[in-house]
Design an enzyme around this catalytic site. Structure first.
Site, PDB file in Angstrom:
ATOM      1  CG  ASP A   1      51.785  12.849  28.499  1.00  0.00           C
ATOM      2  OD1 ASP A   1      52.081  12.619  29.684  1.00  0.00           O
ATOM      3  OD2 ASP A   1      52.582  12.657  27.550  1.00  0.00           O
TER       4      ASP A   1
ATOM      5  CD  GLU B   1      53.167  15.641  32.643  1.00  0.00           C
ATOM      6  OE1 GLU B   1      53.995  15.101  33.392  1.00  0.00           O
ATOM      7  OE2 GLU B   1      53.066  15.351  31.447  1.00  0.00           O
TER       8      GLU B   1
HETATM    9  O1  TEU Z   1      55.652  12.929  31.860  1.00  0.00           O
HETATM   10  C1  TEU Z   1      56.349  14.040  31.405  1.00  0.00           C
HETATM   11  C2  TEU Z   1      57.495  14.399  32.178  1.00  0.00           C
HETATM   12  O2  TEU Z   1      57.781  15.545  32.355  1.00  0.00           O
HETATM   13  C3  TEU Z   1      58.343  13.294  32.662  1.00  0.00           C
HETATM   14  O3  TEU Z   1      59.417  13.234  31.784  1.00  0.00           O
HETATM   15  C4  TEU Z   1      58.809  13.531  34.033  1.00  0.00           C
HETATM   16  O4  TEU Z   1      59.595  14.695  34.079  1.00  0.00           O
HETATM   17  C5  TEU Z   1      59.658  12.395  34.482  1.00  0.00           C
HETATM   18  O5  TEU Z   1      59.000  11.199  34.201  1.00  0.00           O
HETATM   19  C6  TEU Z   1      59.926  12.498  35.960  1.00  0.00           C
HETATM   20  O6  TEU Z   1      60.723  11.428  36.343  1.00  0.00           O
HETATM   21  C7  TEU Z   1      54.612  12.445  31.069  1.00  0.00           C
HETATM   22  C8  TEU Z   1      54.107  11.153  31.648  1.00  0.00           C
HETATM   23  O7  TEU Z   1      53.585  11.401  32.912  1.00  0.00           O
HETATM   24  C9  TEU Z   1      55.234  10.158  31.660  1.00  0.00           C
HETATM   25  O8  TEU Z   1      54.865   8.956  32.280  1.00  0.00           O
HETATM   26  C10 TEU Z   1      55.611   9.902  30.217  1.00  0.00           C
HETATM   27  O9  TEU Z   1      56.724   9.048  30.170  1.00  0.00           O
HETATM   28  C11 TEU Z   1      55.943  11.200  29.484  1.00  0.00           C
HETATM   29  O10 TEU Z   1      55.003  12.221  29.724  1.00  0.00           O
HETATM   30  C12 TEU Z   1      55.958  10.973  27.987  1.00  0.00           C
HETATM   31  O11 TEU Z   1      54.655  10.775  27.534  1.00  0.00           O
END
Ligand code: TEU
Length: 531
Positions: A208, A276
């Site tokens: 993440d 990610e």
């Molecule tokens: O997402 C990271 C992220 O970049 C998100 O903020 C994304 O840009 C946004 O949700 C788009 O609408 C990860 C996870 O996939 C997300 O579910 C989590 O909320 C976030 O990290 C925090 O851990």
């Protein structure tokens, strides 16, 4: 030159993302769980994918639905326990599939015992496991956050702690404090977490917000983004120059890789790391590392989500992405996730079928998000059912993620066979007809098309590991060759809903329209694979 090297499973394979809260409930509480996933493994196996990535399953207050972890080495009671996890892992392996977990290294929950200790006093041994700073007083002596950083969910990235008189940093919710990877003990504890799960038999991790995990020394203000407009998220007011993508994060990413490589070197035994990463191409490619110091195997590539659904745009993007890859870098593609709007909501079902053909025929490892194989579209979420904290932090922007997290509709029985109780989020309104069982017996369904594409991909090395060459095509059409050995396939994708005259040649293997392709034309919303 022909390549004789055997391709590892994560290059040949297809990954399927499961959002555990919304896959299958087994105990009637309206929330999915591990035993539910185990029960539905036949669906996953029969699709023809190779690996499952589970969004977080760890104990969590669920402020961010599992991305707020309160214990990195346990299982959230809503989902089951470690024994249920071990059963699931064994069942996945018994079907010849791989299982990946979601590692959340940037932040924990504020209810993680580490943070409870850290916030208990300034001289607690774990104080430095998180990022604490004194306030920056102004000329009037008023208290301000230490710098201008903005949370990705909106608002200041700093939360005041009255008890110890300092602020702590949180890139996401205030209840998701950022961990301090510059502290060697914290780092060791987190490496132990990876070892804990690798020792249990994990085949890898999706990591993440990997590009966030280290911040610049001294925490300088981030520059203002001159292109920001009020319809964009608050996060975009600043360029995250000092809060993300630091050299030290790359070094840690290389250490993750060293550890993973110690657990498996054979092509079918490697432990894969998917990072990610949301960054422009030139910064994105650096997360592959170098041949001597490799980092993640697959830095997630979200460009099919981020770019306009337009053939010219996508052709340029694909060419630029391919050109940006280092020689040892393997491409990857994504069209949906628990964060992004549903592809069928964005471009409609007919084009979502073309998108599925694109995802599964481009060069590189595809990740398929649960429910996209059913072409679930827009799901209206009534105001009293909204759950996503990202919505509540910036309610006017329409960036709620609940609409992509709705439960899988399995059949036409009550609550779509997902649960015996009202599900935690509403179902897609068309669930009585758009569900797994209905689509299983329908030769024209998205599920049938997805299975056919996955089967073809498995049969044809040209699709899984072959080279790719973009072709000139009429306006509105995206086209490419895929070839391996003697086999050369041509893919024509009509990204519009009008017929386009086209003198295609070859033997049709699959059309997104199901029916016999017609000579001299690429029909509206048609994607075609030819041998
Ligand atoms: O997402 C990271 C992220 O970049 C998100 O903020 C994304 O840009 C946004 O949700 C788009 O609408 C990860 C996870 O996939 C997300 O579910 C989590 O909320 C976030 O990290 C925090 O851990």
């Amino acid at each position: 030159m022909t390549q004789h090297k055997e391709h590892p499973w994560w290059q040949r394979g297809v990954i399927y993302q499961i959002y555990p809260r919304s896959f299958q409930d087994s105990n009637g509480d309206g929330v999915g769980d591990l035993a539910g996933i185990e029960r539905r493994l036949d669906h996953v196996a029969s699709l023809g994918v190779d690996a499952i990535w589970l969004s977080p399953i760890f104990p969590s207050p669920m402020d961010d639905f599992g991305y707020d972890v309160a214990d990195y080495c346990g299982v959230e009671p809503l989902f089951g326990d470690l024994a249920a996890f071990d059963r699931l892992l064994a069942a996945v392996h018994a079907r010849g599939l791989k299982l990946l977990l979601d590692f959340v290294p940037n932040h924990s929950s504020d209810r993680h015992p580490w943070f409870l200790e850290s916030r208990s006093s300034r001289d607690n041994p774990k104080r430095d496991w998180y990022i604490w700073r004194d306030p920056a007083p102004d000329a009037n002596g008023e208290r301000h956050p230490p710098n201008n950083w903005i949370s990705d969910f909106g608002g200041s990235a700093w939360e005041w702690d009255e008890a110890t008189g300092q602020y702590y940093l949180h890139a996401f919710l205030p209840s998701q404090p950022d961990l301090n990877w510059r502290n060697p003990e914290l780092k060791r504890a987190m490496m132990d977490v990876l070892r804990f799960w690798l020792d249990r038999g994990m085949d890898g991790f999706r990591i993440d917000v990997l590009w966030h995990i280290v911040k610049a020394e001294g925490l300088p203000d981030n520059p203002l983004n001159p292109e920001w407009t009020p319809d964009r998220t608050q996060r975009d007011q600043l360029i995250q120059l000092h809060s993300t993508d630091q050299p030290e994060a790359h070094a840690i990413s290389a250490e993750f890789r060293q550890l993973a490589d110690r657990y498996g070197v054979q092509p079918n035994d490697q432990r894969v790391l998917i990072g990610e990463i949301f960054l422009p191409n030139e910064r994105h490619a650096r997360w592959y590392g170098t041949p001597d110091a490799p980092q993640v195997h697959l830095p997630f590539n979200f460009q099919l989500i981020e770019n306009e659904w337009n053939a010219t745009r996508l052709q340029t993007m694909i060419a630029e992405y391919e050109a940006s890859l280092p020689p040892h870098g393997w491409p990857n593609w994504v069209i949906g996730s628990h964060d992004a709007p549903r592809i069928a909501a964005r471009i409609g079902e007919a084009q979502a079928r073309v998108a599925m053909m694109l995802l599964l025929t481009l060069r590189g490892t595809p990740t398929l998000y649960q429910g996209d194989e059913l072409a679930i579209g827009e799901v209206p979420i009534p105001p009293d059912r909204i759950r996503d904290p990202q919505h509540f932090r910036q309610p006017t922007l329409n960036i709620g993620r609940d609409r992509s997290r709705t439960p899988i509709p399995w059949d036409a029985s009550p609550h779509a066979g997902f649960s015996t109780a009202e599900p935690w989020l509403p179902l897609n309104p068309d669930w009585p007809t758009r569900n797994v069982a209905a689509q299983e017996s329908d030769p024209a369904s998205m599920r049938t098309l997805t299975r056919a594409l996955l089967q073809l991909r498995r049969q044809e090395p040209a699709l899984s590991i072959g080279a790719m060459e973009l072709l000139d095509a009429p306006e509105g059409v995206l086209a490419y060759h895929r070839h391996a050995g003697e086999q050369r396939l041509t893919i024509w994708l009509n990204l519009t809903s009008t017929d386009i005259p086209l003198d295609w040649k070859g033997t049709p293997l699959l059309s997104t329209l199901g029916s016999e392709p017609q000579p001299g034309v690429l029909r509206a919303d048609e994607g075609l694979i030819l041998a």
